[in-house]
Design a protein around this motif. Structure first.
Motif, PDB file in Angstrom:
ATOM      1  N   LYS A 250      -8.586 -11.584 -12.311  1.00  0.00           N
ATOM      2  CA  LYS A 250      -7.595 -12.182 -11.430  1.00  0.00           C
ATOM      3  C   LYS A 250      -6.967 -11.068 -10.614  1.00  0.00           C
ATOM      4  CE  LYS A 250      -6.465 -15.785 -14.737  1.00  0.00           C
ATOM      5  NZ  LYS A 250      -5.417 -16.368 -15.609  1.00  0.00           N
ATOM      6  N   LYS A 251      -6.369 -11.498  -9.594  1.00  0.00           N
ATOM      7  CA  LYS A 251      -5.622 -10.516  -8.825  1.00  0.00           C
ATOM      8  C   LYS A 251      -4.423 -11.179  -8.185  1.00  0.00           C
ATOM      9  CE  LYS A 251      -8.158 -10.839  -4.437  1.00  0.00           C
ATOM     10  NZ  LYS A 251      -8.963 -10.093  -3.475  1.00  0.00           N
ATOM     11  N   LYS A 252      -3.436 -10.378  -8.029  1.00  0.00           N
ATOM     12  CA  LYS A 252      -2.232 -10.817  -7.342  1.00  0.00           C
ATOM     13  C   LYS A 252      -2.122 -10.015  -6.059  1.00  0.00           C
ATOM     14  CE  LYS A 252       0.524  -9.699 -10.633  1.00  0.00           C
ATOM     15  NZ  LYS A 252       1.756  -9.514 -11.452  1.00  0.00           N
ATOM     16  N   VAL A 253      -1.773 -10.713  -5.052  1.00  0.00           N
ATOM     17  CA  VAL A 253      -1.622 -10.056  -3.759  1.00  0.00           C
ATOM     18  C   VAL A 253      -0.253 -10.405  -3.214  1.00  0.00           C
ATOM     19  CG1 VAL A 253      -2.479  -9.871  -1.416  1.00  0.00           C
ATOM     20  CG2 VAL A 253      -4.084 -10.132  -3.315  1.00  0.00           C
ATOM     21  N   GLU A 254       0.466  -9.394  -2.908  1.00  0.00           N
ATOM     22  CA  GLU A 254       1.776  -9.605  -2.310  1.00  0.00           C
ATOM     23  C   GLU A 254       1.734  -9.191  -0.854  1.00  0.00           C
ATOM     24  OE1 GLU A 254       4.713  -8.863  -6.119  1.00  0.00           O
ATOM     25  OE2 GLU A 254       5.164  -7.969  -4.184  1.00  0.00           O
ATOM     26  N   ARG A 255       2.357  -9.991  -0.080  1.00  0.00           N
ATOM     27  CA  ARG A 255       2.408  -9.693   1.352  1.00  0.00           C
ATOM     28  C   ARG A 255       3.849  -9.716   1.812  1.00  0.00           C
ATOM     29  NH1 ARG A 255      -1.936 -13.168   0.956  1.00  0.00           N
ATOM     30  NH2 ARG A 255      -3.917 -12.250   1.576  1.00  0.00           N
ATOM     31  N   ASN A 256       4.108  -8.861   2.756  1.00  0.00           N
ATOM     32  CA  ASN A 256       5.444  -8.865   3.304  1.00  0.00           C
ATOM     33  C   ASN A 256       5.526  -9.909   4.391  1.00  0.00           C
ATOM     34  OD1 ASN A 256       4.197  -7.852   5.533  1.00  0.00           O
ATOM     35  ND2 ASN A 256       4.951  -5.782   5.261  1.00  0.00           N
ATOM     36  N   PHE A 257       6.596  -9.885   5.098  1.00  0.00           N
ATOM     37  CA  PHE A 257       6.840 -10.939   6.062  1.00  0.00           C
ATOM     38  C   PHE A 257       5.885 -10.869   7.238  1.00  0.00           C
ATOM     39  CE2 PHE A 257      10.944  -9.952   4.046  1.00  0.00           C
ATOM     40  CZ  PHE A 257      11.026 -11.106   3.283  1.00  0.00           C
ATOM     41  N   ASP A 258       5.346  -9.729   7.443  1.00  0.00           N
ATOM     42  CA  ASP A 258       4.366  -9.599   8.516  1.00  0.00           C
ATOM     43  C   ASP A 258       2.967  -9.971   8.064  1.00  0.00           C
ATOM     44  OD1 ASP A 258       6.216  -8.788  10.317  1.00  0.00           O
ATOM     45  OD2 ASP A 258       5.961  -6.657   9.882  1.00  0.00           O
ATOM     46  N   GLY A 259       2.874 -10.305   6.848  1.00  0.00           N
ATOM     47  CA  GLY A 259       1.566 -10.636   6.327  1.00  0.00           C
ATOM     48  C   GLY A 259       0.800  -9.441   5.819  1.00  0.00           C
ATOM     49  N   LYS A 260       1.420  -8.317   5.892  1.00  0.00           N
ATOM     50  CA  LYS A 260       0.752  -7.128   5.392  1.00  0.00           C
ATOM     51  C   LYS A 260       0.799  -7.112   3.865  1.00  0.00           C
ATOM     52  CE  LYS A 260       1.909  -4.251   9.349  1.00  0.00           C
ATOM     53  NZ  LYS A 260       2.623  -3.054   9.790  1.00  0.00           N
ATOM     54  N   ILE A 261      -0.268  -6.690   3.356  1.00  0.00           N
ATOM     55  CA  ILE A 261      -0.340  -6.610   1.906  1.00  0.00           C
ATOM     56  C   ILE A 261       0.522  -5.463   1.421  1.00  0.00           C
ATOM     57  CG2 ILE A 261      -1.855  -6.155  -0.042  1.00  0.00           C
ATOM     58  CD1 ILE A 261      -4.052  -7.525   1.530  1.00  0.00           C
ATOM     59  N   THR A 262       1.349  -5.769   0.517  1.00  0.00           N
ATOM     60  CA  THR A 262       2.207  -4.736  -0.029  1.00  0.00           C
ATOM     61  C   THR A 262       1.809  -4.335  -1.437  1.00  0.00           C
ATOM     62  OG1 THR A 262       3.731  -6.401  -0.867  1.00  0.00           O
ATOM     63  CG2 THR A 262       4.140  -5.531   1.334  1.00  0.00           C
ATOM     64  N   GLU A 263       1.110  -5.193  -2.074  1.00  0.00           N
ATOM     65  CA  GLU A 263       0.716  -4.850  -3.436  1.00  0.00           C
ATOM     66  C   GLU A 263      -0.470  -5.689  -3.842  1.00  0.00           C
ATOM     67  OE1 GLU A 263       3.764  -5.261  -6.323  1.00  0.00           O
ATOM     68  OE2 GLU A 263       2.480  -4.711  -7.986  1.00  0.00           O
TER      69      GLU A 263
END
Length: 397
Positions: A250-263
């Motif tokens: 599994k993976k978790k993907v976090e994105r900031n408000f710009d849609g950029k992946i942050t984590e």
DNA sequence: AGCCTTTGACCAGCG
DNA sequence: TCGCTGGTCAAAGGC
């Protein structure tokens, strides 16, 4: 890569080829703009074995390395941490893939296609250590953040067909987090203007999901099974499963408000090889140089120009013996690199995570069960302070 | 048809 | 026990 390289070059004047030097010549490598700061940290997971060619293999090799094993025990001793993603990877599991891993987290395939951080097959068996190989991957992850937003608009249309074919094997089989929280790389001049031209409204109008819902085309197929706004990060977190049958990854993907992946956090390890039967895989295979190149991979940037690689981070890797952090985990460290004066590193071994952040690079966090190697990241860090961080029982420098 | 994303609901852990 | 939070489920719809 060779087959669709041409198409990619339509919009990318040239793709400087970089042949990875031996570790001792890492500075040469990074003189091209790939600052290794967060990379060597990751790279230190790996032994000097050069038999791995994919990221998965690299990681597998790292995990199987004596140091890692030792660190495992040590880390468990450190506190028996309940590491969030303690993997259940079979020791014997070796994910053998083709020696290509390309698309970093945080960059859409199309964006990455023209990204200067694009990588082709690893150099690992030919003068590139695992450290360097993984470092490159991490560099992609880091640097890609800088170009993603800019490139999405320009490449989404023209490169849609060819991008996926370029994606390959960024298989984070370990519990690895790449967390470019702060995209601080100085944008290359060539892209600065574009970046500014891509206004916020434009970005918002972009089908961000289209460009970023598949943040990492790492060769595996992912199925999104959830999405949440988590409070701890303020960012939108997406949950993905490896769509391969019975694959636990599994993976978790976090994105900031710009849609950029942050984590990006990977959990588990693939119990299968990278699928090659589907179209994407086929495309990727088509993109692979050829079998000869597989056997003799070279590091190649798919980016527009060297200029795109030009950032202010001339962060070069000193000898490992120069690593100066003398840490007794668990603790956290803040400091600046003696080489470039940028950024800091922080090590939180209580969670067995390591994060690097420099002025010119995104933050990268690596979660692992090993912490010892992480302390020697090959850089010299100058301690400039120490304090007990609220919420942490450990001192921070 | 198959696979994917979306999204609200549900569940479990924790304080 | 309750509320909060993160993670997962599953139905619906899209591609």
């Amino acid at each position: 890569m060779a087959t669709t390289d041409g198409a990619a070059r339509v919009s990318t004047p040239r793709r400087p080829t970089i042949t990875l030097p031996p570790r001792s010549a890492a500075e040469t490598l990074f003189a091209d703009g790939l600052s290794p700061g967060p990379l060597t940290m990751v790279s230190n997971f790996f032994s000097e074995n050069a038999d791995f060619s994919s990221f998965s293999q690299l990681l597998a090799g790292a995990m199987a390395s004596p140091s890692f094993s030792a660190d495992n025990s040590s880390s468990e001793n450190v506190g028996g941490e309940k590491f969030g993603f303690r993997q259940n990877r079979p020791v014997s599991l070796v994910v053998a893939h083709s020696p290509v891993f390309i698309v970093p987290p945080g960059l859409s395939p199309s964006g990455f296609l023209n990204s200067p951080v694009f990588l082709s097959p690893l150099q690992s068996p030919f003068g590139m250590t695992h450290q360097q190989a993984l470092a490159q991957v991490t560099a992609q992850a880091a640097l890609s953040q800088c170009y993603m937003s800019v490139q999405i608009e320009h490449q989404a249309s023209s490169l849609a067909a060819s991008t996926e074919s370029l994606t390959r094997h960024q298989s984070f089989d370990s519990n690895t987090t790449i967390q470019p929280v702060h995209t601080m790389i100085s944008e290359p001049e060539s892209s600065t203007m574009e970046s500014s031209e891509v206004s916020q409204s434009d970005r918002k109008s972009l089908p961000i999901s289209a460009a970023m819902d598949k943040p990492i085309n790492d060769g595996y197929n992912w199925r999104k099974y959830g999405q949440k706004q988590v409070k701890t990060s303020e960012y939108l977190r997406s949950y993905y499963n490896c769509s391969h049958l019975n694959c636990p990854v599994k993976k978790k993907v976090e994105r900031n408000f710009d849609g950029k992946i942050t984590e990006i956090v990977y959990k588990g390890q693939h119990n299968h090889e990278i699928p090659q039967s589907n179209k994407r895989a086929k495309d990727r295979i088509d993109m692979k140089p050829n079998t000869t190149n597989q056997a003799k991979p070279e590091l190649r940037f798919q980016g527009e120009t060297e200029m795109s690689m030009t950032n202010e981070s001339s962060h070069s890797l000193p000898g490992r013996d120069q690593a100066s952090t003398q840490l007794t985990p668990p603790l956290q460290v803040l400091g600046s690199c003696c080489t470039c004066g940028n950024g800091y590193t922080e090590v939180g071994t209580s969670k067995l995570t390591v994060s690097y952040r420099t002025v010119t690079e995104p933050k990268i966090v690596v979660q692992t069960r090993s912490e010892v190697d992480l302390l020697d990241d090959g850089y010299k860090w100058r301690k400039y302070g120490q304090k007990v961080v609220k919420g942490s029982a450990h001192p921070r420098w």
